[in-house]
Design an enzyme around this catalytic site. Sequence first.
Site, mmCIF file in Angstrom:
data_model
loop_
_atom_site.group_PDB
_atom_site.id
_atom_site.type_symbol
_atom_site.label_atom_id
_atom_site.label_comp_id
_atom_site.label_asym_id
_atom_site.label_seq_id
_atom_site.Cartn_x
_atom_site.Cartn_y
_atom_site.Cartn_z
ATOM 1 N N THR A 95 0.867 -1.186 0.000
ATOM 2 C CA THR A 95 0.000 0.000 0.000
ATOM 3 C C THR A 95 0.899 1.229 0.000
ATOM 4 O OG1 THR A 95 -1.699 -1.144 1.273
ATOM 5 C CG2 THR A 95 -1.797 1.260 1.245
ATOM 6 N N LYS A 170 -7.660 1.966 -2.915
ATOM 7 C CA LYS A 170 -7.272 1.560 -1.550
ATOM 8 C C LYS A 170 -7.312 2.762 -0.593
ATOM 9 C CE LYS A 170 -5.078 -0.807 1.731
ATOM 10 N NZ LYS A 170 -5.586 -1.953 2.449
#
Length: 297
Positions: A95, A170
């Site tokens: 991420t 995300k």
Amino acid sequence: MHIGFIGLGNMGAPMARNLLKAGHRLSVFDLSEAAVGSLVEAGAAALPPAGIAASDAELIITMLPAAPHVKAVYLGDEGLIARARPGVPLIDCSTIDPHSAREVAEAARRHGNPMLDAPVSGGTGGAAAGTLTFMVGGSTEDFERARPILEAMGKNIIHCGAAGNGQVAKVANNMLLGISMIGVSEAMALGVALGMDAKVLAGVINTSSGRCWSSDTYNPFPGVLENAPASRGYSGGFGTDLMLKDLGLATEAARQVRQPVILGAVAQQLYQAFSAGGHGGLDFSAIINQYRKGDDA
Ligand code: NAD
């Protein structure tokens, strides 16, 4: 398929194990020798990144902590992109901010390597069970080629658009999660402070318009849901510091396009204060403790 896998932490190790279970041949690397040793015991081969790049690996996957680690592994004269055989697809599941993801994907494209950003949600439980959600950015063709491999590690594989859009999805989702958890915490703490039973209040919310994942699946009030981290002292689950990291990515990405994320910024500050108070290791639903007082907490 022979797959290179770099980054064998809480998420990467179980993901790599699922690739082995699916019958793939794996060459792995991590800075931690113990992490590598455990995968070697499970049947993988140990190779340094340069060795993985030079090998006949048909695909290389990375699962690293944050953007500086991703850039260090991929970019520069010694990086994966410079050393990878042209044409070998690269998939970064870390991420990171969309801007860095696009920068690395562009460097890969110039070198002749297709690249996908494929961050995940589902946590360590989802990684172990092979039920992760992958949010994928990159070309449709590259996405379709990678899909069967991602399916060995996840249940929902979603193409979000061009390079960087997996990270966009995300950060948007996790910003909303951080905000909704604070909203549920505020409402639950208010109801209990005004004299209501927490379970009854959660029952009302969960059959009314306030219902959301943070209230019906992951309620932050202890005892409301037996299996939620709130009912085991906020251990396990998704750490406060990981939520703080994701809210930082969201507010920084928003700054770059001059997009207001007012509640996202407030949420980021609330989690920052909570972490500064020494609670960064607790599950993020422990943010409710910022609202509970006296005997009630
Ligand atoms: P982690 O810290 O457990 O693992 C990261 C691994 O990368 C470590 O084993 C570390 O030694 C290794 N590493 C660091 N630099 C390296 C380098 N230069 N070369 C090789 N290995 C290197 O982190 P994690 O929990 O596995 O998370 C990985 C990513 O997934 C993060 O971006 C995180 O935000 C994201 N994520 C985590 C969760 C979660 O619940 N843990 C959920 C969704 C997404």
